[in-house]
Design a protein around this motif. Structure first.
Motif, PDB file in Angstrom:
ATOM      1  N   ARG B 265       0.821  -1.207   0.000  1.00  0.00           N
ATOM      2  CA  ARG B 265       0.000   0.000   0.000  1.00  0.00           C
ATOM      3  C   ARG B 265       0.855   1.257   0.000  1.00  0.00           C
ATOM      4  NH1 ARG B 265      -4.269  -1.555   4.545  1.00  0.00           N
ATOM      5  NH2 ARG B 265      -2.403  -2.688   5.160  1.00  0.00           N
ATOM      6  N   ASP B 268       1.915   1.708  -3.513  1.00  0.00           N
ATOM      7  CA  ASP B 268       0.817   2.217  -4.335  1.00  0.00           C
ATOM      8  C   ASP B 268       0.608   3.699  -4.095  1.00  0.00           C
ATOM      9  OD1 ASP B 268       0.510  -0.228  -5.339  1.00  0.00           O
ATOM     10  OD2 ASP B 268      -1.327  -0.739  -4.227  1.00  0.00           O
ATOM     11  N   TYR B 269       0.700   4.103  -2.805  1.00  0.00           N
ATOM     12  CA  TYR B 269       0.439   5.509  -2.490  1.00  0.00           C
ATOM     13  C   TYR B 269       1.525   6.414  -3.064  1.00  0.00           C
ATOM     14  CZ  TYR B 269      -0.535   9.781   0.062  1.00  0.00           C
ATOM     15  OH  TYR B 269      -0.807  11.082   0.384  1.00  0.00           O
ATOM     16  N   THR B 271       3.523   5.891  -5.429  1.00  0.00           N
ATOM     17  CA  THR B 271       3.597   5.907  -6.894  1.00  0.00           C
ATOM     18  C   THR B 271       2.333   6.513  -7.492  1.00  0.00           C
ATOM     19  OG1 THR B 271       2.744   3.660  -6.929  1.00  0.00           O
ATOM     20  CG2 THR B 271       5.136   3.924  -7.092  1.00  0.00           C
ATOM     21  N   LYS B 273      -0.907   5.603  -7.124  1.00  0.00           N
ATOM     22  CA  LYS B 273      -2.024   4.770  -7.563  1.00  0.00           C
ATOM     23  C   LYS B 273      -3.312   5.151  -6.856  1.00  0.00           C
ATOM     24  CE  LYS B 273       0.243   0.867  -9.579  1.00  0.00           C
ATOM     25  NZ  LYS B 273       1.290   0.016  -9.012  1.00  0.00           N
ATOM     26  N   PHE B 274      -3.218   5.761  -5.628  1.00  0.00           N
ATOM     27  CA  PHE B 274      -4.405   6.305  -4.990  1.00  0.00           C
ATOM     28  C   PHE B 274      -3.966   7.474  -4.128  1.00  0.00           C
ATOM     29  CE2 PHE B 274      -2.727   3.493  -1.816  1.00  0.00           C
ATOM     30  CZ  PHE B 274      -3.042   4.086  -0.614  1.00  0.00           C
TER      31      PHE B 274
END
Lengths: 311, 275, 290
Positions: B265, B268-269, B271, B273-274
């Motif tokens: 996560r 993802d954050y 990079t 992604k959300f």
């Protein structure tokens, strides 16, 4: 640099511990402020206490049945009667006339302010209407007795010198701004999207106001009217000056009537010794007035809460 | 708005032996939970914030990062309905122990807010001195002058305002106002400075000045900065903590977080992604 | 919105709409016009009677020799004392509710109480004053009893307006103060109160102005209607301008009606003075804080 923050080395335990003096000071101040707030509770309790105590002592002498079933109110006469209805009738009659005047004027003015007025007209009219509500009631009483009653007598020959009509009308003018501003709030709170929805269906301004805006704001407007009723019921000086002092079980606005508040003023003006039955009637009438206005206020609060939630 | 004595937080004071891993920790957070009413916003967070470094707290909005730092100087409890549990040790002393005065904690752990909030009725000089005057301390003229200069120099604002100390604090630009708020916090001589998204209301140039300032402040103060801007975290901080829905997902050196995050996560954050 | 079915909707009429807007405007203007006429009438009558002798004389059985001195002085004393009692209590209670009370149970009870008290007819406060202050606490029908009663009467308004003023101070100001290590009271006294002072003062003055026009509760309390002396202390009997006016309105002779009109002009002037003061203070502070 103040002494409090100089010469500090590494943090030691004592540094952040509560300082007894400073902490006590804060607590004392908080207690004092709390006490100021508690005054309002004490006031309520004292009002209730006074009313309940004297009312109870009134009903020790006069039966509840007589109070509620007799149709005459003559505590100051030799032949004493203690039926509350004539006073209630006087209050209801003058209040009804007042609302009859205040409701159409107040509501239409509210519609004007929220739907038609330019911002400039609004900014002039709103404070001007507030002036109406700020004039002392004694001044309105003078208008009712000295100006309006003689004027009305020209058109209504059998209008008594003291009557329910004239103070009722004047009272209506006094409470009209209250209905106006509270109703305007309610109308203002109707979402713009509902109006636009109506316009999109081809409705004109009138249809939108009457079929969408007013029905939606209905409970808010009703709350404002009911609050205005409470104000009219509790209003004193206008009726005390212009409606007369004869307890009169009538619905005829041309006659002289005595409201509950006027009766209280009448007793207040006389030098009634404490402990007498006359003195106690002051409180039993006051208690009845309190119960009436409290119930009306409660109803208004209910309605306005429903309005806010239903929106 | 009351400052409640948190029943949960009231424990008799006892000196805590710092654990080996926390020897260098200025602030040690242990099992911190925080709530607003029934909403659990910070969940069982433990971390050691190192002295004289900048620790960045990142995460999507609503992840509890602001609430977390507000627990570090007991500001969280100023909000009605707010509640916390757990321990926060400042140099080994639990700031939530029963006999600790939150007011005194806040003089050691200063705070700078998202929106610059100089006191509008005060001059620049009075704003800097506010921490003292509010608490009833009246510094004498010379001392006050020296303190004002020191704090304003510390906040890199001195050269811009030294000739207009009598002007209102709110007459400054947004970036200057924020540095004035930093100066105001520094004048109390705290050891820790909490910064809650201090640049989110500022333009890029003002942001750069604040970031430069943070580098120099790091020599003297332990800094915790909440930011929604990952580049800012990467630029200014040595340590980074990633929060997500109230959990501390990952906490390590900033370089590590941004180059080889351990958690999916986190990756993802950062990079994008959300968020 | 069933009534808006396009099939049955009549085409909107511009003329009808204009007429309705005109009716609404008339509803707003007519009461104002009426008040204006009535005020002009009373001012016209009153000014003819208003002279120095009227201001400096005590009441008399002969209308042309009667004056408002006792009522005027009594009103000033009563309003001053009422302010001295109601302001600290009202502001204190408002500060408690806004800055300290939070969501506590006690704060909630107090809030419900205040909103209920605001709806109690003023004459009921007269009963409270009569039984509690005049009788039980043995103050008699004195200035002190009157002022205490009036203070309780205006307190809900003072609290309401003060709370509104306090709410205009942004939360960030309080947080900034607390984060600097100031206590709740230090933040309140040195930041929140100074920042909200203009609003508090304006609201307080308007609340006190309401007390000037009140007659009913004072009559029930037993304030005198015929007073030929000035109050010489807190325990002194007294009258106020509205009661003096009421007394004159009730007399049959035309001369007394004229006196009432003159009294009303004075009463309105006092109100104007207070409202003007409130506006002046608000502007003064607005200039200063800009």
């Amino acid at each position: 640099m103040g002494g409090e923050t100089t010469g500090r080395g590494r943090l030691d335990v004592a540094d952040m511990r509560r300082r007894v003096g400073a902490h006590a000071r804060e607590r004392v101040i908080e207690l004092l402020l709390t006490a100021c707030g508690v005054v309002s509770i004490v006031t309520t309790v004292a009002i209730l206490g006074v009313l309940v105590f004297e009312t109870a002592s009134f009903f020790a002498e006069v039966s509840l049945a007589e109070f509620l079933l007799d149709t005459r109110w003559t505590p100051l006469f030799v032949d004493k009667h203690f039926g509350i209805w004539p006073l209630v009738a006087g209050t209801v009659l003058t209040s009804a006339i007042a609302i009859g005047v205040a409701l159409p004027f107040g509501l239409l003015a509210a519609i004007y302010l929220s739907e038609f007025a330019t911002p400039r007209a609004r900014s002039l009219l709103k404070p001007a209407l507030e002036v109406l509500a700020g004039v002392p009631t004694i001044v309105y009483g003078y208008f009712a007795l000295v100006v309006l009653t003689p004027l009305l007598q020209r058109f209504i020959p059998d209008l008594a010198g003291f009557n329910a009509l004239s103070p009722g009308i004047i009272m209506g003018i006094m409470i009209m701004p209250m209905i106006c501003s509270l109703s305007e709030d309610a109308i203002f709170a109707v979402p713009e999207s509902m109006r636009e929805g109506a316009y999109a269906l081809g409705a004109g301004k009138l249809q939108t106001v009457f079929r969408v805006v007013l029905p939606t704001a209905f409970s808010g407007i009703a709350a404002s009217v009911i609050l205005a009723i409470s104000r009219a019921v509790g209003e004193t000086m206008i009726v005390a000056i212009a409606a007369g002092q004869q307890p009169n079980l009538t619905a005829n606005p041309r006659e002289s009537v005595e409201t509950m508040t006027t009766y209280m003023v009448q007793i207040g003006l006389g030098d009634t010794p404490t402990g007498t039955i006359e003195y106690k009637t002051l409180f039993v009438v006051g208690a009845s007035l309190f119960v009436m206005t409290f119930a009306i206020n409660l109803l208004s609060q209910r309605l306005s809460r429903r309005f806010r939630e239903g929106r | 708005m009351m400052v409640p004595d948190l029943a949960e937080g009231r424990r008799p004071y006892r000196a805590t032996q710092p654990a080996a891993a926390e020897v260098n920790a200025k602030l040690s957070v242990q099992n911190l939970d925080a709530w607003y009413g029934a909403t659990h916003v910070v969940k069982k967070v433990s971390m050691a914030i190192p002295a004289r470094q900048i620790t960045a707290v990142i995460g999507p909005s609503g992840c509890g990062k602001s609430t977390f730092v507000r627990c570090l100087n007991r500001m969280h409890e100023c909000i009605p309905g707010a509640r916390m549990d757990g321990r926060v040790l400042l140099d080994g002393v639990d700031i939530y122990a029963g006999d600790i005065d939150p007011v005194l904690v806040r003089r050691r752990v200063g705070m700078v807010f998202q929106k610059p909030n100089p006191f509008p009725m005060m001059s620049i000089r009075d704003n800097v001195l506010a921490g003292l005057t509010l608490t009833g301390v009246r510094p004498r003229g010379g001392e006050a002058d020296a303190l004002v200069e020191r704090a304003l120099r510390g906040a890199a604002l001195w050269d811009e305002v030294k000739d207009s100390l009598g002007k209102r604090g709110v007459s400054l630009s947004g970036g200057q106002q924020q540095r004035l708020c930093i100066a105001r916090a520094l004048a109390v001589e705290p050891e820790v400075l909490l910064m809650d998204e201090p640049c989110s209301a500022l333009d890029p140039i003002a942001t750069t000045r604040i970031e430069d300032l943070m580098h120099s402040l790091r020599e003297t103060y332990t800094i915790v900065i909440v930011t929604h801007n990952m580049q800012q975290a990467a630029r200014v901080s040595q340590k980074t903590a990633f929060f997500y829905t109230g959990d501390l997902i990952e906490f390590s050196d900033t370089d590590t977080i941004f180059t080889s995050p351990r958690n999916k996560r986190t990756e993802d954050y950062i990079t994008g992604k959300f968020g | 919105m069933a009534g808006l079915d396009p099939g049955q909707a009549k085409p909107p009429s511009r003329a009808l709409e204009r007429a309705f807007a005109g009716l609404c405007l008339a509803a707003a203007l007519l009461p104002l016009l009426l008040l204006f006429v009535l005020l002009a009438d009373v001012v016209y009558d009153g000014l003819s009677r208003l002279d120095w002798a009227f201001l400096t004389s005590y009441p008399s059985r002969r209308p042309e020799r009667a004056g408002v001195l006792a009522g005027l002085v009594g009103s000033f004393y009563l309003v001053g004392l009422t302010a001295l009692i109601a302001l600290p209590l009202g502001v204190g209670a408002a500060v408690y509710l806004e800055e300290y009370g939070g969501r506590g149970r006690l704060a909630q009870i107090i809030e419900v109480n205040i909103s209920n008290l605001a709806g109690v007819p003023s004459i009921i406060y007269g009963l409270l004053g009569l039984e509690l202050f005049a009788r039980t606490l043995a103050m008699g029908r004195s200035l002190l009893a009157g002022a205490l009663m009036m203070a309780l009467l205006v307190m809900p308004i003072v609290i309401l307006s003060t709370r509104e003023a306090l709410r205009t101070v942004p939360l960030g100001m309080r947080e900034a103060g607390l984060a600097l290590g100031a206590t709740r009271w230090q933040v309140t006294r040195r930041i929140v109160l100074p920042m909200s002072l203009p609003g508090i003062l304006t609201g307080a003055i308007l609340a006190i102005a309401r007390a000037i026009g009140e007659a009913a509760p004072l009559i029930v309390l037993g304030a005198l209607t015929y007073v030929d002396f000035l109050p010489d202390g807190l325990r002194s009997a007294f009258t106020v301008l509205p009661i003096q006016i009421f007394n004159w309105i009730g007399r049959p002779q035309a001369g007394f009606k004229l006196n009432a009109a003159a009294g009303i002009v004075l009463l309105l002037l006092m109100l104007l003075l207070f409202n003007g003061l409130a506006i002046y203070l608000r502007n003064y502070f607005q200039r200063r804080t800009r």
